[in-house]
Scaffold this motif. Structure first.
Motif, PDB file in Angstrom:
ATOM      1  N   UNK A  87       0.813  -1.225   0.000  1.00 24.78           N
ATOM      2  CA  UNK A  87       0.000   0.000   0.000  1.00 24.78           C
ATOM      3  C   UNK A  87       0.840   1.265   0.000  1.00 24.78           C
ATOM      4  N   UNK A  88       1.966   1.213   0.694  1.00 24.99           N
ATOM      5  CA  UNK A  88       2.726   2.432   0.971  1.00 24.99           C
ATOM      6  C   UNK A  88       4.153   2.301   0.446  1.00 24.99           C
ATOM      7  N   UNK A  89       4.657   3.396  -0.135  1.00 24.39           N
ATOM      8  CA  UNK A  89       6.023   3.459  -0.629  1.00 24.39           C
ATOM      9  C   UNK A  89       6.788   4.505   0.161  1.00 24.39           C
ATOM     10  N   UNK A  90       7.704   4.056   1.018  1.00 25.53           N
ATOM     11  CA  UNK A  90       8.575   4.961   1.760  1.00 25.53           C
ATOM     12  C   UNK A  90       9.791   5.252   0.882  1.00 25.53           C
ATOM     13  N   UNK A  91       9.920   6.495   0.431  1.00 26.37           N
ATOM     14  CA  UNK A  91      10.926   6.842  -0.572  1.00 26.37           C
ATOM     15  C   UNK A  91      12.201   7.430   0.022  1.00 26.37           C
ATOM     16  N   UNK A  92      12.285   7.544   1.341  1.00 32.04           N
ATOM     17  CA  UNK A  92      13.466   8.172   1.926  1.00 32.04           C
ATOM     18  C   UNK A  92      13.616   9.590   1.392  1.00 32.04           C
ATOM     19  N   UNK A  93      14.826   9.933   0.957  1.00 37.11           N
ATOM     20  CA  UNK A  93      15.072  11.267   0.395  1.00 37.11           C
ATOM     21  C   UNK A  93      15.252  11.215  -1.117  1.00 37.11           C
ATOM     22  N   UNK A  94      14.725  10.179  -1.770  1.00 36.48           N
ATOM     23  CA  UNK A  94      14.817  10.084  -3.229  1.00 36.48           C
ATOM     24  C   UNK A  94      13.712  10.877  -3.911  1.00 36.48           C
ATOM     25  N   UNK A  95      12.505  10.788  -3.360  1.00 38.74           N
ATOM     26  CA  UNK A  95      11.344  11.447  -3.964  1.00 38.74           C
ATOM     27  C   UNK A  95      10.516  12.101  -2.880  1.00 38.74           C
ATOM     28  N   UNK A 118       1.658  12.948   2.270  1.00 34.38           N
ATOM     29  CA  UNK A 118       1.437  11.711   1.521  1.00 34.38           C
ATOM     30  C   UNK A 118       0.666  12.016   0.251  1.00 34.38           C
ATOM     31  N   UNK A 119       1.005  11.291  -0.815  1.00 36.11           N
ATOM     32  CA  UNK A 119       0.261  11.436  -2.068  1.00 36.11           C
ATOM     33  C   UNK A 119       0.515  10.190  -2.923  1.00 36.11           C
ATOM     34  N   UNK A 120      -0.471   9.824  -3.716  1.00 35.55           N
ATOM     35  CA  UNK A 120      -0.323   8.636  -4.558  1.00 35.55           C
ATOM     36  C   UNK A 120       0.763   8.846  -5.614  1.00 35.55           C
ATOM     37  N   UNK A 121       1.413   7.735  -5.950  1.00 34.10           N
ATOM     38  CA  UNK A 121       2.518   7.794  -6.899  1.00 34.10           C
ATOM     39  C   UNK A 121       2.081   8.336  -8.251  1.00 34.10           C
ATOM     40  N   UNK A 122       0.898   7.942  -8.728  1.00 37.35           N
ATOM     41  CA  UNK A 122       0.466   8.443 -10.040  1.00 37.35           C
ATOM     42  C   UNK A 122       0.221   9.948 -10.015  1.00 37.35           C
ATOM     43  N   UNK A 125       6.512   0.123 -10.218  1.00 34.11           N
ATOM     44  CA  UNK A 125       5.646  -0.130  -9.067  1.00 34.11           C
ATOM     45  C   UNK A 125       4.210   0.269  -9.380  1.00 34.11           C
ATOM     46  N   UNK A 126       3.293  -0.185  -8.539  1.00 32.79           N
ATOM     47  CA  UNK A 126       1.891   0.191  -8.700  1.00 32.79           C
ATOM     48  C   UNK A 126       1.730   1.693  -8.516  1.00 32.79           C
ATOM     49  N   UNK A 127       1.027   2.338  -9.464  1.00 36.05           N
ATOM     50  CA  UNK A 127       0.843   3.785  -9.321  1.00 36.05           C
ATOM     51  C   UNK A 127      -0.189   4.134  -8.260  1.00 36.05           C
ATOM     52  N   UNK A 128      -0.768   3.109  -7.613  1.00 33.42           N
ATOM     53  CA  UNK A 128      -1.702   3.337  -6.514  1.00 33.42           C
ATOM     54  C   UNK A 128      -0.992   3.417  -5.165  1.00 33.42           C
ATOM     55  N   UNK A 129       0.310   3.109  -5.141  1.00 32.51           N
ATOM     56  CA  UNK A 129       1.051   3.207  -3.887  1.00 32.51           C
ATOM     57  C   UNK A 129       1.017   4.636  -3.355  1.00 32.51           C
ATOM     58  N   UNK A 130       0.890   4.765  -2.055  1.00 34.98           N
ATOM     59  CA  UNK A 130       0.911   6.083  -1.420  1.00 34.98           C
ATOM     60  C   UNK A 130       2.352   6.409  -1.041  1.00 34.98           C
ATOM     61  N   UNK A 131       2.879   7.475  -1.616  1.00 37.84           N
ATOM     62  CA  UNK A 131       4.270   7.882  -1.384  1.00 37.84           C
ATOM     63  C   UNK A 131       4.385   8.579  -0.037  1.00 37.84           C
ATOM     64  N   UNK A 132       5.341   8.103   0.769  1.00 39.40           N
ATOM     65  CA  UNK A 132       5.617   8.674   2.080  1.00 39.40           C
ATOM     66  C   UNK A 132       7.113   8.998   2.143  1.00 39.40           C
ATOM     67  N   UNK A 133       7.489  10.264   1.957  1.00 36.15           N
ATOM     68  CA  UNK A 133       8.910  10.636   1.927  1.00 36.15           C
ATOM     69  C   UNK A 133       9.490  10.811   3.324  1.00 36.15           C
ATOM     70  N   UNK A 134      10.805  10.971   3.401  1.00 39.32           N
ATOM     71  CA  UNK A 134      11.483  11.180   4.680  1.00 39.32           C
ATOM     72  C   UNK A 134      11.591  12.657   5.044  1.00 39.32           C
ATOM     73  N   UNK A 135      11.202  13.540   4.126  1.00 44.66           N
ATOM     74  CA  UNK A 135      11.219  14.975   4.403  1.00 44.66           C
ATOM     75  C   UNK A 135      10.115  15.669   3.621  1.00 44.66           C
ATOM     76  N   UNK A 136       9.782  16.871   4.071  1.00 41.23           N
ATOM     77  CA  UNK A 136       8.972  17.773   3.260  1.00 41.23           C
ATOM     78  C   UNK A 136       9.660  19.127   3.240  1.00 41.23           C
ATOM     79  N   UNK A 137       9.349  19.920   2.206  1.00 43.79           N
ATOM     80  CA  UNK A 137      10.072  21.182   2.007  1.00 43.79           C
ATOM     81  C   UNK A 137       9.283  22.377   2.530  1.00 43.79           C
TER      82      UNK A 137
END
Length: 376
Positions: A245-253, A309-313, A285-297
């Motif tokens: 369900x969830x994609x933890x992207x660290x500091x990549x995205x 959080x926001x969906x990959x698509x 990856x599934x574009x329905x994954x919810x992206x969860x990054x390690x930072x926000x700006x």
């Protein structure tokens, strides 16, 4: 005389997330204010250094609204209390930020992201003053922690409050903008501490090597946490897919940007890896994954419920860093549009390797300032 109102970082953070309309009188020096301040969509600011107010606040009274909540802010608290007291002597109702920007930098706010398929839960810990995001997945009394900050007791106490035992602690990469609490939490809880080996070549402590494709299960509910090698921000950067369900992207995205590849001085070498991660690995990856990054700006990246959080698509549709077809244009953007390096980032890297062990005051000083992990 009216008393000064003591405001805690938690209260100010909640106001900022709700988009409340209030006024901040920041009495730090101009450089510090311009570099880093409390942010929010409906916040108005006035920056007058404390030393300019030693003789009184009469000259600025007409610049401070009488019909809005006013909060005085300084670095550590003392100066803001004195200025707030001077304003109350003139009949104004004002508050001050207890602990100052030091407290703002260290405040962590747990927010539930969502449920996991077999009864578990996923929480995001928002470090609103620093832009750091960390995560705790909980299943049947066991927990896994990702990208923890140095405020270790917050995570340990939270796990206890939900009757969970921390079994695994992960860092998506060797952090350069904040000091990781992962190793200490693992030591305190007897959890396994996982690091990507390609980032850990100079690490001087024991850790479990995190490899592409590793699947770690927590709880009897079999919530899989799958590691996905995703270099670019660092050579070892690793993302995680949790529960499909969830994609933890660290500091990549990030929600509004992409990771910078230069914090080890290898931007030209790593920009190709970053592009492959963003334009190929994540695309599979599934574009329905919810992206969860390690930072926000910026505060605008926070959702109404306080999560980031926001969906990959949606990101492939809206994030400029994911929509540069020409590879040379991408390379130029990533290597030529970098913000200043994080404060003391080399010392932070050394700390996260275990090579130096600064005391708490020094660690706090090293981290002061905004998040600088993204390409502009």
């Amino acid at each position: 005389m009216m008393s000064v109102i003591e405001m805690h970082a938690k209260e100010v953070a909640e106001k900022a997330i709700r988009k409340d309309n209030f006024f901040i009188l920041d009495v730090r020096n101009k450089t510090d204010f311009e570099d880093w301040k409390i942010e929010g969509e409906n916040i108005e600011y006035l920056n007058i250094p404390y030393f300019d107010l030693l003789d009184g606040v009469e000259d600025i009274l007409d610049q401070i609204p009488a019909d809005k909540e006013v909060i005085v802010v300084c670095a550590k608290e003392g100066s803001s209390v004195m200025v707030a007291e001077m304003l109350t002597e003139h009949g104004r109702t004002v508050g001050y930020l207890k602990g100052g920007m030091k407290a703002w930098s260290e405040h962590l706010m747990p927010v539930k992201v969502g449920d996991l398929k077999d009864g578990g839960e996923l929480y995001q810990f928002v470090r609103i003053g620093k832009g750091c995001l960390s995560y705790m997945a909980i299943s049947n009394g066991e927990a896994a922690l990702f990208d923890a900050t140095r405020m270790t007791d917050v995570y340990i106490d939270f796990a206890k409050s939900v009757n969970a035992e921390i079994k695994h602690v992960f860092d998506t990469h060797l952090h350069a903008d904040h000091i990781s609490g992962g190793r200490i939490i693992a030591e305190k809880t007897n959890a396994i501490y996982w690091l990507p080996p390609k980032d850990a070549g100079e690490v001087v402590f024991q850790y479990q090597s995190l490899e592409n494709g590793d699947e770690i299960v927590i709880g009897s509910t079999k919530i899989n946490i799958e590691a996905l090698y995703s270099p670019g921000h660092t050579i070892g950067s690793t993302s995680f897919v949790i529960d499909d369900q969830y994609l933890l992207t660290g500091d990549s995205l990030f929600i509004d940007s992409i990771g910078r590849p230069d914090l080890a001085g290898l931007a030209e070498d790593w920009v190709g890896d970053l592009r492959e991660t963003l334009y190929a690995r994540y695309k599979e990856l599934s574009d329905e994954l919810i992206v969860l990054p390690a930072h926000f700006m910026i505060m605008e990246e926070l959702n109404d419920d306080g999560t980031v959080a926001k969906k990959l698509d949606e990101l492939y549709a809206s994030n400029h860093g994911l929509n540069i077809a020409d590879e040379e244009e991408f390379r130029t953007m990533v290597t030529k549009n970098l913000p200043p390096q994080p404060n003391a980032y080399q010392e932070i890297r050394q700390t996260n390797m275990g090579k130096i062990n600064p005391d708490e005051d020094k660690q706090r000083e090293m981290e002061i300032g905004p998040n600088r992990c993204a390409v502009r």
